[in-house]
Design a protein around this motif. Structure first.
Motif, PDB file in Angstrom:
ATOM      1  N   GLN A 445      -2.781 -11.201  18.759  1.00 41.48           N
ATOM      2  CA  GLN A 445      -2.158 -10.868  17.481  1.00 41.48           C
ATOM      3  C   GLN A 445      -2.133  -9.360  17.248  1.00 41.48           C
ATOM      4  N   ILE A 448       0.646  -7.893  19.253  1.00 39.01           N
ATOM      5  CA  ILE A 448       1.966  -8.163  18.663  1.00 39.01           C
ATOM      6  C   ILE A 448       2.233  -7.199  17.512  1.00 39.01           C
ATOM      7  N   ARG A 449       1.189  -6.946  16.714  1.00 46.97           N
ATOM      8  CA  ARG A 449       1.340  -5.990  15.613  1.00 46.97           C
ATOM      9  C   ARG A 449       1.636  -4.591  16.164  1.00 46.97           C
ATOM     10  N   ARG A 479       1.006 -20.608  15.327  1.00 46.16           N
ATOM     11  CA  ARG A 479       0.835 -19.146  15.447  1.00 46.16           C
ATOM     12  C   ARG A 479       2.175 -18.426  15.560  1.00 46.16           C
ATOM     13  N   TRP A 483       3.189 -15.449  13.023  1.00 47.84           N
ATOM     14  CA  TRP A 483       3.489 -14.083  13.463  1.00 47.84           C
ATOM     15  C   TRP A 483       4.887 -13.652  13.012  1.00 47.84           C
ATOM     16  N   LYS A 486       4.477 -12.913   9.252  1.00 44.35           N
ATOM     17  CA  LYS A 486       3.581 -11.797   8.946  1.00 44.35           C
ATOM     18  C   LYS A 486       4.119 -10.458   9.428  1.00 44.35           C
ATOM     19  N   TYR A 487       4.718 -10.438  10.650  1.00 49.95           N
ATOM     20  CA  TYR A 487       5.145  -9.173  11.239  1.00 49.95           C
ATOM     21  C   TYR A 487       6.663  -9.043  11.354  1.00 49.95           C
TER      22      TYR A 487
END
Length: 516
Positions: A445, A448-449, A479, A483, A486-487
């Motif tokens: 994670q 990915i961010r 997930r 993701w 969130k991103y």
């Protein structure tokens, strides 16, 4: 009737080609996207050093190590080739080879210094690819391979493949090629030419002559080292050598290579174009056809066989050794001979496949299980020869020695295919200590961010082991979706059987690995 399939996996760095017979992997070839110095490549080269003690010369063909050319590999008509090359390098009109006056053959027992000198420009062909610490092995006896014929400039012989057993067909082919071949060209008639029509053989012969003449014409004002004529791609070469009516399917995962193969088959066998299929599935093409699993199973030091028997394969610089073990099979003394021949026959079949699969060349020594009866020893030898008859590489098999060893020599023209199946743990890096598995998702994670900040546009593909892929995609709000929300980053999660449990990598939409 056995089925034959070719599976071609194209990536940005290499092409991997798997040949399957009855779904079993029997050959595996890998070709770099920018491969050079392949067997059959023709080069304009320069002699760097004459070695009288070896009766050979070291030659610059552009490889990091000098190539090796022995006197016996010059070919009897080397002086004719050298003379023709000098005309080609100058601005004088180059006569067709059919009107060229050939020189006398060189002396079979001559010295390299009599025909070559340092700095001389010569035409050479790669006979053996660079292997280990050695540069390419060269020949100046040029041959240009087609599907049915092999053209030999500066020769006048017509040879017929020994695998064509019908005497009438041999005589027909020899008389035909003798009558249609141009002067100063020899021809080797390949097994594929059996029962081929005159028009097809004549058209291929003209095509090969045209290919030779065009490559020589390109030498004008050329400076060595220079590639004059490249061998066809490994995929096309395999098709040229083995494609026949018994092929059932050819699967390719790249549109360009798919079109190349389809066009090639359209030229040589239009009826078989339909067997070429473009694969567009989501899983890796090798995984889909169970090639990856077979690579992991059959490329290790220990190779399993039926009923608990196994092989142990060791590679050294001088030779390859194969030890046959019966494993946990019945070792009752009353059935010892029966067990021995049973295991040895299974082993012979697997060994013949392993030689092709790993492309093992040079000397191979096989330690079979000891047998007492001569008829069983002969039975094993005959069966081994039968299984090896499927191998396109030249080979020779000796009978079992009094110590139960069988010696096999097999032609080696390119490096052995050696794939390590024992992996260093990507998480612990071989230390034996790993972070808690529960933290792996947080680590992914974070990357990915970071990828969102570094590369704000474009989709990211995450490749992981199938177990980890199942965990990351389970549930309605998985997930991948979290993701995305969130991103604001689209992440596709793809399973790859070749990965270890906690191994993962990121790729962009073009398939390039991202270093996040």
């Amino acid at each position: 009737m056995s089925t034959k399939e070719l599976v071609v996996d194209v990536s940005h760095s290499e092409i991997s080609i798997a040949l399957l017979e009855d779904k079993k992997l029997v050959e595996l070839s890998k070709e770099s996207a920018n491969s050079r110095f392949s067997v059959g490549d023709l080069y304009l080269a320069r002699v760097k050093k004459i070695m009288p003690g070896l009766n050979a010369a070291f030659v610059d063909v552009g490889h990091k190590r000098d190539a090796f050319l022995h006197y016996l590999d010059l070919g009897p008509q080397f002086r004719s080739l050298a003379k023709y090359l000098q005309i080609a390098l100058q601005s004088k009109p180059l006569p067709p080879l059919s009107r060229f006056k050939r020189e006398k053959d060189i002396d079979k027992n001559g010295k390299i210094g009599d025909v070559l000198k340092g700095g001389q420009q010569i035409v050479v062909q790669i006979a053996k690819e660079p292997i280990s610490t050695k540069g390419p092995r060269l020949t100046s006896e040029i041959s240009i391979a087609g599907r049915n014929l092999v053209l030999m400039p500066f020769s006048d012989k017509v040879s017929i493949s020994q695998k064509i057993s019908n005497k009438e067909e041999k005589d027909r082919l020899k008389n035909l090629l003798t009558s249609i071949r141009p002067k100063n060209y020899g021809v080797i008639v390949r097994t594929m030419a059996e029962n081929q029509r005159v028009a097809e053989l004549d058209a291929e012969l003209r095509e090969l002559v045209d290919k030779w003449e065009k490559s020589i014409f390109k030498l004008r004002k050329a400076r060595p080292p220079k590639l004059v004529l490249g061998e066809v791609s490994r995929t096309t070469a395999i098709l040229r050598d083995i494609l026949n009516d018994s092929f059932n399917h050819i699967y390719v995962n790249d549109a360009n290579v798919y079109n190349e193969i389809k066009n090639y088959i359209g030229d040589i066998s239009p009826d078989q174009q339909k067997i070429v299929k473009l694969y567009s599935g989501k899983t890796n093409i090798f995984e889909h056809h169970s090639v990856t699993k077979q690579i992991k199973t059959y490329f290790g030091r220990t190779v399993p066989m039926k009923k608990g028997a196994y092989l142990v394969i060791e590679h050294t610089e001088a030779l390859h050794s194969i030890d046959v073990n019966s494993g946990n099979r019945n070792k009752d003394a009353t059935n010892q001979e029966e067990n021995a021949i049973d295991v040895n026959m299974v082993a012979a079949e697997e060994i013949a496949r392993q030689l092709r699969l790993r492309d093992m060349g040079g000397i191979v020594v096989v330690d079979f299980i000891d047998m007492q009866k001569n008829e069983n020893k002969q039975k094993l030898l005959d069966f081994m020869k039968q299984e090896m008859s499927k191998d396109r590489a030249k080979h020779h098999i000796l009978p079992l020695s009094k110590f139960g060893l069988m010696q096999i020599t097999r032609q080696r023209v390119r490096p052995e295919t050696n794939i390590s199946t024992i992996e260093t743990c990507p998480t612990c890096k071989g230390t034996g200590e790993i972070q808690p598995p529960v933290l792996i998702v947080d680590e992914i994670q974070d990357k990915i961010r970071y990828g969102k900040l570094k590369k704000p546009k474009g989709r990211i593909e995450l490749r992981v082991h199938p177990f980890l892929q199942s965990y990351l995609t389970k549930g309605l709000i998985n997930r991948r979706l979290k993701w995305r929300l969130k991103y604001n980053k689209k992440v596709t999660i793809k399973a790859d059987q070749s990965y270890t449990f906690l191994e993962y990598n990121f790729f962009d939409r073009k398939g390039n690995m991202l270093n996040l």
